[in-house]
Scaffold this motif. Structure first.
Motif, mmCIF file in Angstrom:
data_model
loop_
_atom_site.group_PDB
_atom_site.id
_atom_site.type_symbol
_atom_site.label_atom_id
_atom_site.label_comp_id
_atom_site.label_asym_id
_atom_site.label_seq_id
_atom_site.Cartn_x
_atom_site.Cartn_y
_atom_site.Cartn_z
ATOM 1 N N GLU A 119 0.833 -1.195 0.000
ATOM 2 C CA GLU A 119 0.000 0.000 0.000
ATOM 3 C C GLU A 119 0.870 1.248 0.000
ATOM 4 O OE1 GLU A 119 -2.765 -0.208 3.236
ATOM 5 O OE2 GLU A 119 -3.652 -2.060 2.492
ATOM 6 N N LEU A 120 1.939 1.228 0.765
ATOM 7 C CA LEU A 120 2.857 2.357 0.790
ATOM 8 C C LEU A 120 3.465 2.567 -0.594
ATOM 9 C CD1 LEU A 120 4.371 4.562 2.350
ATOM 10 C CD2 LEU A 120 6.116 2.836 2.882
ATOM 11 N N TRP A 127 1.872 9.322 -5.927
ATOM 12 C CA TRP A 127 2.481 10.640 -5.764
ATOM 13 C C TRP A 127 3.431 10.928 -6.923
ATOM 14 C CZ3 TRP A 127 7.714 11.828 -4.766
ATOM 15 C CH2 TRP A 127 7.962 13.175 -4.482
ATOM 16 N N LEU A 128 4.238 9.943 -7.291
ATOM 17 C CA LEU A 128 5.173 10.125 -8.404
ATOM 18 C C LEU A 128 4.433 10.427 -9.713
ATOM 19 C CD1 LEU A 128 7.780 7.313 -7.674
ATOM 20 C CD2 LEU A 128 8.239 9.778 -7.729
ATOM 21 N N GLU A 129 3.299 9.761 -9.926
ATOM 22 C CA GLU A 129 2.522 9.991 -11.146
ATOM 23 C C GLU A 129 1.985 11.425 -11.210
ATOM 24 O OE1 GLU A 129 -0.451 6.931 -11.267
ATOM 25 O OE2 GLU A 129 1.058 5.356 -11.532
ATOM 26 N N GLY A 130 1.792 12.049 -10.060
ATOM 27 C CA GLY A 130 1.301 13.422 -10.018
ATOM 28 C C GLY A 130 2.370 14.465 -10.279
ATOM 29 N N ASP A 135 10.554 16.234 -12.605
ATOM 30 C CA ASP A 135 10.661 15.994 -11.165
ATOM 31 C C ASP A 135 10.604 14.496 -10.851
ATOM 32 O OD1 ASP A 135 11.031 18.601 -10.369
ATOM 33 O OD2 ASP A 135 8.929 18.955 -9.874
ATOM 34 N N ARG A 136 9.741 13.772 -11.558
ATOM 35 C CA ARG A 136 9.637 12.329 -11.346
ATOM 36 C C ARG A 136 10.967 11.656 -11.706
ATOM 37 N NH1 ARG A 136 4.914 11.325 -13.456
ATOM 38 N NH2 ARG A 136 5.670 11.439 -15.587
ATOM 39 N N ALA A 137 11.534 12.019 -12.855
ATOM 40 C CA ALA A 137 12.811 11.440 -13.273
ATOM 41 C C ALA A 137 13.914 11.793 -12.280
ATOM 42 C CB ALA A 137 13.176 11.918 -14.682
ATOM 43 N N GLY A 173 7.112 17.262 -0.218
ATOM 44 C CA GLY A 173 5.848 16.973 -0.902
ATOM 45 C C GLY A 173 5.421 15.532 -0.691
ATOM 46 N N LEU A 174 6.375 14.609 -0.730
ATOM 47 C CA LEU A 174 6.074 13.199 -0.485
ATOM 48 C C LEU A 174 5.591 13.000 0.947
ATOM 49 C CD1 LEU A 174 6.003 10.200 -1.176
ATOM 50 C CD2 LEU A 174 8.479 10.112 -0.692
#
Length: 185
Positions: A119-120, A127-130, A135-137, A173-174
């Motif tokens: 779940e985590l 969160w990464l998809e958002g 920033d994700r990379a 943010g995470l």
């Protein structure tokens, strides 16, 4: 050679699978292991062990992404080797990466009490998809691949201090996202 063809070689128990894997993903695996271990010899052994693990697990597994499959195996083997070496003596490396994330990701014992690890992982993936693509990379290259801040800053054309602040904002943010989802950090 395409990933599907390489995976088929593993399924046919053809030793060419290991040579093809090394030709296509050898530098990726070495870089990932080296970013965690900072030791050429240990990295070489982890890469070799990764190929052996692929041989042992395919079949029955048929990964959808060979790169991701290899990355998961090499990263787990490298962290295990790092922890084993760290138990014998203290030194830098992955410890810096893990310490940077400790303020925004719960400790393993809290994860088991608060939410299952899967779940985590789903919450972090969401969160990464958002995030925007860059920033994700950046987050994945720093905290999954273990790329040094100095190297990332050079590639992005920014000062290391500016990139460190950007990473801090991403981690914050995470943390906020996980807390909003009910995860005790």
């Amino acid at each position: 050679m395409e990933d599907v063809q390489i995976i088929d070689l593993y399924w046919r128990r053809d030793e060419e699978a290991i040579r093809a894997t090394d030709a296509k993903y050898g530098s990726f695996c070495h870089r990932l292991a080296m970013n965690i271990l900072h030791s050429f010899q240990d990295s070489e052994e982890c890469v070799s062990d990764t190929y052996g693990r692929c041989w042992d697990t395919m079949p029955p597994r048929r990964p959808g992404s060979l790169r991701a499959y290899l990355g998961t195996i090499i990263r787990n083997l490298s962290i295990s080797r790092y922890r084993a070496a760290r138990a014998q003596k203290r030194f830098g490396g992955a410890e810096v990466l893990l310490s940077e994330l400790q303020d925004c990701v719960p400790a393993p014992e809290n994860v088991q009490r608060t939410v299952e690890a899967a779940e985590l992982g789903g919450l972090i993936s969401g969160w990464l998809e958002g995030l925007d693509r860059e920033d994700r990379a950046l987050f994945l290259r720093r905290y999954w691949n273990g790329d040094p801040v100095k190297d990332l800053a050079g590639e992005l054309g920014v000062r290391p201090n500016a990139l460190t602040k950007r990473l801090l904002r991403l981690r914050e943010g995470l943390r906020v996202h996980l807390e909003r989802e009910g995860v005790a950090v």
